[in-house]
Design an enzyme around this catalytic site. Structure first.
Site, PDB file in Angstrom:
ATOM      1  N   LYS A   1      20.187  16.995  29.532  1.00 13.10           N
ATOM      2  CA  LYS A   1      20.463  18.344  29.087  1.00 13.10           C
ATOM      3  C   LYS A   1      19.624  19.318  29.925  1.00 13.10           C
ATOM      4  O   LYS A   1      18.596  18.921  30.450  1.00 13.10           O
ATOM      5  CB  LYS A   1      20.159  18.462  27.596  1.00 13.10           C
ATOM      6  CG  LYS A   1      18.662  18.291  27.245  1.00 13.10           C
ATOM      7  CD  LYS A   1      18.117  19.451  26.462  1.00 13.10           C
ATOM      8  CE  LYS A   1      16.617  19.421  26.440  1.00 13.10           C
ATOM      9  NZ  LYS A   1      15.981  20.624  25.992  1.00 13.10           N
TER      10      LYS A   1
ATOM     11  N   ASP B   1      17.894  26.227  24.766  1.00 12.71           N
ATOM     12  CA  ASP B   1      17.044  25.092  25.103  1.00 12.71           C
ATOM     13  C   ASP B   1      17.034  24.042  23.996  1.00 12.71           C
ATOM     14  O   ASP B   1      17.013  22.852  24.268  1.00 12.71           O
ATOM     15  CB  ASP B   1      15.613  25.594  25.370  1.00 12.71           C
ATOM     16  CG  ASP B   1      14.707  24.498  25.899  1.00 12.71           C
ATOM     17  OD1 ASP B   1      15.200  23.652  26.661  1.00 12.71           O
ATOM     18  OD2 ASP B   1      13.510  24.492  25.557  1.00 12.71           O
TER      19      ASP B   1
ATOM     20  N   HIS C   1      19.524  19.778  20.358  1.00 17.60           N
ATOM     21  CA  HIS C   1      18.808  19.010  19.336  1.00 17.60           C
ATOM     22  C   HIS C   1      19.194  19.425  17.929  1.00 17.60           C
ATOM     23  O   HIS C   1      19.539  18.604  17.087  1.00 17.60           O
ATOM     24  CB  HIS C   1      17.297  19.215  19.454  1.00 17.60           C
ATOM     25  CG  HIS C   1      16.742  18.819  20.767  1.00 17.60           C
ATOM     26  ND1 HIS C   1      17.310  17.850  21.543  1.00 17.60           N
ATOM     27  CD2 HIS C   1      15.661  19.257  21.448  1.00 17.60           C
ATOM     28  CE1 HIS C   1      16.600  17.711  22.648  1.00 17.60           C
ATOM     29  NE2 HIS C   1      15.594  18.562  22.617  1.00 17.60           N
TER      30      HIS C   1
ATOM     31  N   LYS D   1       8.466  28.371  20.145  1.00 16.85           N
ATOM     32  CA  LYS D   1       7.238  27.966  20.820  1.00 16.85           C
ATOM     33  C   LYS D   1       6.065  28.734  20.239  1.00 16.85           C
ATOM     34  O   LYS D   1       6.240  29.780  19.631  1.00 16.85           O
ATOM     35  CB  LYS D   1       7.353  28.265  22.313  1.00 16.85           C
ATOM     36  CG  LYS D   1       8.413  27.397  22.968  1.00 16.85           C
ATOM     37  CD  LYS D   1       8.207  27.292  24.453  1.00 16.85           C
ATOM     38  CE  LYS D   1       9.179  26.331  25.085  1.00 16.85           C
ATOM     39  NZ  LYS D   1       8.862  24.927  24.810  1.00 16.85           N
TER      40      LYS D   1
ATOM     41  N   LYS E   1      15.770   8.631  19.770  1.00 13.63           N
ATOM     42  CA  LYS E   1      14.619   8.370  18.918  1.00 13.63           C
ATOM     43  C   LYS E   1      15.039   7.534  17.724  1.00 13.63           C
ATOM     44  O   LYS E   1      16.107   7.719  17.168  1.00 13.63           O
ATOM     45  CB  LYS E   1      14.027   9.691  18.429  1.00 13.63           C
ATOM     46  CG  LYS E   1      13.196  10.374  19.481  1.00 13.63           C
ATOM     47  CD  LYS E   1      12.242  11.345  18.819  1.00 13.63           C
ATOM     48  CE  LYS E   1      11.434  12.109  19.823  1.00 13.63           C
ATOM     49  NZ  LYS E   1      10.442  11.300  20.526  1.00 13.63           N
TER      50      LYS E   1
ATOM     51  N   GLU F   1       7.170  24.110  18.216  1.00 14.25           N
ATOM     52  CA  GLU F   1       6.238  23.595  19.216  1.00 14.25           C
ATOM     53  C   GLU F   1       5.006  24.466  19.195  1.00 14.25           C
ATOM     54  O   GLU F   1       5.109  25.675  18.997  1.00 14.25           O
ATOM     55  CB  GLU F   1       6.877  23.650  20.604  1.00 14.25           C
ATOM     56  CG  GLU F   1       8.015  22.683  20.778  1.00 14.25           C
ATOM     57  CD  GLU F   1       8.704  22.883  22.120  1.00 14.25           C
ATOM     58  OE1 GLU F   1       8.298  22.237  23.089  1.00 14.25           O
ATOM     59  OE2 GLU F   1       9.632  23.697  22.186  1.00 14.25           O
TER      60      GLU F   1
ATOM     61  N   ARG G   1      12.799  13.846  48.247  1.00 12.30           N
ATOM     62  CA  ARG G   1      12.511  14.540  49.488  1.00 12.30           C
ATOM     63  C   ARG G   1      11.074  14.235  49.891  1.00 12.30           C
ATOM     64  O   ARG G   1      10.217  15.097  49.857  1.00 12.30           O
ATOM     65  CB  ARG G   1      12.696  16.026  49.218  1.00 12.30           C
ATOM     66  CG  ARG G   1      12.846  16.892  50.438  1.00 12.30           C
ATOM     67  CD  ARG G   1      13.120  18.288  49.997  1.00 12.30           C
ATOM     68  NE  ARG G   1      12.320  18.609  48.823  1.00 12.30           N
ATOM     69  CZ  ARG G   1      12.587  19.581  47.965  1.00 12.30           C
ATOM     70  NH1 ARG G   1      13.648  20.312  48.118  1.00 12.30           N
ATOM     71  NH2 ARG G   1      11.799  19.827  46.923  1.00 12.30           N
TER      72      ARG G   1
END
Lengths: 514, 310
Positions: free
Chosen positions: A175, A262, A267, A365, A209, A243, A64
């Site tokens: 995903k 998530d 994963h 996290k 990976k 993380e 856009r």
């Protein structure tokens, strides 16, 4: 176009000859996004630089923005120069530049899609892309349906006629694939209404990976590990993805999704499948997926969800020397949000190899550092011919497959401390891929984009795997949704909430500090 | 750290590496030993390319040079100098030149593969050479020889499994593009023309490969204006597939019914070549077949000259 054609210049023994993508155009929706700029566009350049893209390659941006093609090319160039992993060369850029086009428009704008169809036809003529088109949907999941039905309506999704002429149309989606089993099925229905199943590529960049493939090599190319790879020797398995960052600017995406959806659904359950599956007959997509699918179908959450699934939310605090906000204070997060930023669940695999061996999966996290690993914790030796004080420093043997950072394998075992007395202590034997093969491994997206263009799907999860993963996670998500409790708070920069510690302590186990 | 060891022995060198390593840290996971024999070429260039290769493939690198004078071995160790492995330069003086393998054998790493690389002049039969016999892979470079074409032909005539000439590595991208073109134009090839600069071994080897794979007449044409290979034409029933490169960097690709397109096809430097080559330590069957064909083509064209090649 006969099926039996064999290219006389190709020889299975000639392994040096590169796998090169044929003539094709790649259309990128959401080309102005972060992922495109940081990963996808540089990966395309790196592929060209490695000589893996056909001279007949076209790149079409769709976004856009009121841009001319030249402006878009300048944007691409900037992204490439900033983030490419191979040296920037003007001759390679020149080759790419000839095939770069831009289509401005909204995703629901018919006119824009007519322009897109015309642009692709023009590329086929001018650049020789041969009518082969891949559509990369780097857009929010809620826009998938719109784009896919637009592609179908404007005859870009490929039909009988195209297939007869040997042309292909492929679609790439990222995903998350739905937010529970029902929505995953609906997404699958919509995608497969427009594209044939072998033309749909679900990207979970983790699976591209090197290390995931290294895991396959490690397990199935060696004789040393297979004998202990079962319930006789393994006490339990811990799969961690930690993380150190918070949600950053992703509030809109993250709130209501949470760590389990998530990360665990895709994963961690894929890592579980690769760790626990039986040996595939070959590494062909079909065989690999069959084994993963089989082990996922045998996997279920722990029996007592109240104790075998815990969640947490990070609180404000000092993490790595910086003061950071708590989850509820992050911009755009409602103060009563119950979205988890830490999730740990126990799953069990009901088969002969793994019965009774819990797999603990955790994703979070704001933990102390960024690390992803799979750790097999072995049972204690049946008998220790040492005085108890001698072996007090001894823990369980462990085999750790580190996915990131510093990909490698670590083996933890007991050794005698040099001295006149007998004292035992744990030591680590460590192998790093980066130390033995300093050759920079290709970026995951490079491999994945090349596989899409080649039509080679072994590293992409199939819809059955996606659905099995949701089937494992759904009971946990429902349990949490029905629960009155909020996620337990944990300090930013710590290894998670108290309830997670208790979850393992109940069975006399502890989380590894990765 | 750089350690100079004048007038030394293999045992001394081994000892010094061990003690130096305890201060700079052990490299774990060295994957092979590379022996670079710098004869008839620049020592500095060989050292630079070896260090570059060592960056991608942590290894023990032994750079061998000869010098006149009394029989003696001088060594220089480089450890932890922005390369993950060990670099050992060995200068052989006097009679020791005839017994270099006796110094090298104790210095190669246990268990892992050994690769020998002759960037300049190489023995006529690398597989029979005393240093060559230490290795599983023997890499030569016809371009480093005073007269490249006879050097390549000689290697084809004396080919032994494990030999490899970098001329082959220089061909990879050309071969990739040509193979890709036949993935999409499935017409049988009737004849092939390869044009290259005169006395260019790369064009010669490409012609042998195409001859071997396609089994059709392959003509080699001299193109005095060019650098390296300047073009390949595959003559098919559908028309000509043509790949031309005049400036050594960009190639033009054309095929029946298609627009002419540009593709980057740069010549690669020696560091890139040796680094690519070290990625594979297994026997290259396609190379072996191509060298056999090259030997066959040579005998058929020029049976008299074989014995005279240097």
């Amino acid at each position: 176009m006969s099926e039996t054609y064999r290219n006389p210049l190709r020889d299975p023994l000639d392994r040096r000859l590169p796998r090169m993508a044929g003539p094709s155009a790649l259309v990128m929706f959401g080309v102005t996004g972060d992922l495109s700029r940081k990963k996808l566009l540089p990966a395309i350049y790196d592929l060209a630089n490695r000589g893996l893209l056909s001279p007949g390659f076209g790149l079409v941006g769709f976004a856009r923005r009121d841009w001319a093609a030249e402006h878009f090319a300048a944007v691409v160039r900037e992204a490439v120069e900033e983030n490419c992993r191979t040296p920037f060369r003007t001759d390679v850029w020149q080759q790419l530049l000839e095939g770069i086009r831009f289509v401005p428009g909204e995703l629901d704008d018919d006119e824009a899609f007519q322009t897109l169809a015309a642009t692709l036809a023009e590329l086929d003529r001018a650049q020789g892309t041969g009518g082969n088109h891949a559509f990369y949907l780097s857009v929010p999941p809620r826009a998938f349906d719109t784009v896919i039905s637009q592609l179908k309506r404007h005859h870009l999704a490929g039909d009988e006629n195209d297939r007869e002429l040997g042309r292909w149309s492929r679609v790439v989606i990222e995903k998350p694939f739905g937010h529970d089993l029902a929505s995953a099925r609906e997404l699958e229905r919509n995608v497969s209404a427009a594209f044939e199943s072998q033309s749909v590529f679900r990207i979970d960049h983790y699976l591209g990976k090197e290390t995931v493939q290294n895991m396959l090599a490690f397990r199935f190319a060696n004789e040393l590990f297979e004998p202990i790879w079962n319930r006789t020797y393994v006490d339990h398995v811990q799969i961690t993805m930690a993380e150190d960052i918070g949600i950053g600017g992703r509030a809109g995406y993250y709130d209501g999704i949470g760590a389990a959806r998530d990360v665990i659904q895709n994963h961690l359950l894929q890592l579980l499948a690769l760790t626990a599956m039986e040996e595939p007959t070959s590494f062909a997509a079909e065989q690999l997926s069959a084994e993963k699918q089989k082990v996922l179908a045998a996997t279920r959450p722990g029996r007592d969800l109240a104790q075998d699934a815990v969640r947490g939310q990070y609180l404000a605090g000092w993490a790595g020397g910086r003061y950071v906000k708590g989850y509820l204070e992050e911009e755009g997060i409602p103060p009563d949000s119950r979205t988890e930023t830490y999730a740990a669940i126990r799953v069990d695999i009901d088969n002969r190899r793994w019965a009774g061996v819990p797999f603990y999966l955790r994703a979070a996290k704001r933990l102390p550092r960024r690390v992803t690993e799979v750790a097999l914790i072995l049972k204690p030796a049946p008998h220790l011919p040492f005085a108890r004080t001698d072996s007090s420093g001894l823990g369980s043997n462990a085999l750790v497959m580190r996915i990131q950072p510093d990909e490698g394998i670590a083996l933890r075992f007991g050794a005698k401390v040099p001295a006149t007395g007998m004292e035992l202590r744990d030591v680590t034997m460590d192998f790093g891929y980066g130390r033995s093969f300093a050759e920079s491994s290709p970026e995951a997206y490079e491999r994945l984009i090349l596989d899409v263009l080649l039509g080679d799907p072994p590293l992409f999860p199939r819809p059955e795997e996606v659905e099995s993963s949701w089937a494992i996670l759904d009971p946990v998500l429902e349990h949490w949704a029905d629960s009155d409790e909020s996620p337990q708070g944990y300090d930013s920069g710590s290894w998670g909430p108290e309830c997670a510690r208790q979850m393992l302590a109940r069975h006399g186990r502890v989380w590894r500090r990765p | 750290m750089i350690i100079d060891l004048p007038d030394t022995s293999a045992a001394d060198i081994g000892q010094r590496i061990l003690s130096a390593r305890s201060s700079v840290g052990m490299p774990t996971g060295l994957v092979f030993t590379l022996i670079a024999v710098a004869e008839g070429c620049s020592y500095d260039e060989v050292l630079a390319a070896s260090i570059d290769a060592g960056r991608e493939h942590p290894s023990r690198i032994l750079v061998v040079t000869n010098a006149p004078g009394d029989t003696r071995l001088d060594a220089q160790l480089r450890l932890g100098e922005d390369v993950p492995g060990d670099i050992i330069s060995l200068v052989f003086h006097g009679d020791l030149v005839k017994h270099r393998a006796s110094v090298l054998l104790p210095l190669v790493l246990p268990d892992s593969s050994v690769v020998v690389w002759w960037p300049g002049t190489a023995p006529s039969a690398p597989g029979l050479d005393p240093i060559g016999r230490l290795a599983v892979r023997r890499i030569t470079d016809a371009m480093g020889a005073p007269d490249p074409v006879p050097a390549l032909v000689e290697r084809a005539l004396h080919y032994a499994p494990g030999d490899l000439d970098l001329t082959w590595t220089r061909l990879t991208k050309w071969r990739g593009l040509l193979a890709a073109s036949l993935d999409h134009y499935r017409a049988p090839v009737r004849a092939v023309t390869v044009s290259s600069a005169p006395r260019n071994p790369v064009g010669l080897l490409l012609a042998a490969w195409l001859d071997d794979r396609l089994g059709v007449e392959v003509t080699l044409v001299d193109d005095p204006r060019g650098i390296g290979i300047t073009g390949v034409t595959l003559d098919t029933d559908a028309g000509e597939i043509r790949l031309t490169r005049t400036d050594g960097t960009m190639a033009a690709f054309s095929a029946p019914g298609l627009p002419r397109r540009l593709v980057a096809l740069p010549r690669r430097d020696i560091n890139a070549l040796i680094t690519e080559e070290l990625r594979r330590l297994d026997e290259d069957a396609a190379y072996s077949a191509t060298m056999a064909r090259l030997a066959g083509r040579w005998r058929a064209n020029d049976p008299g000259s074989v014995e005279e090649t240097p």
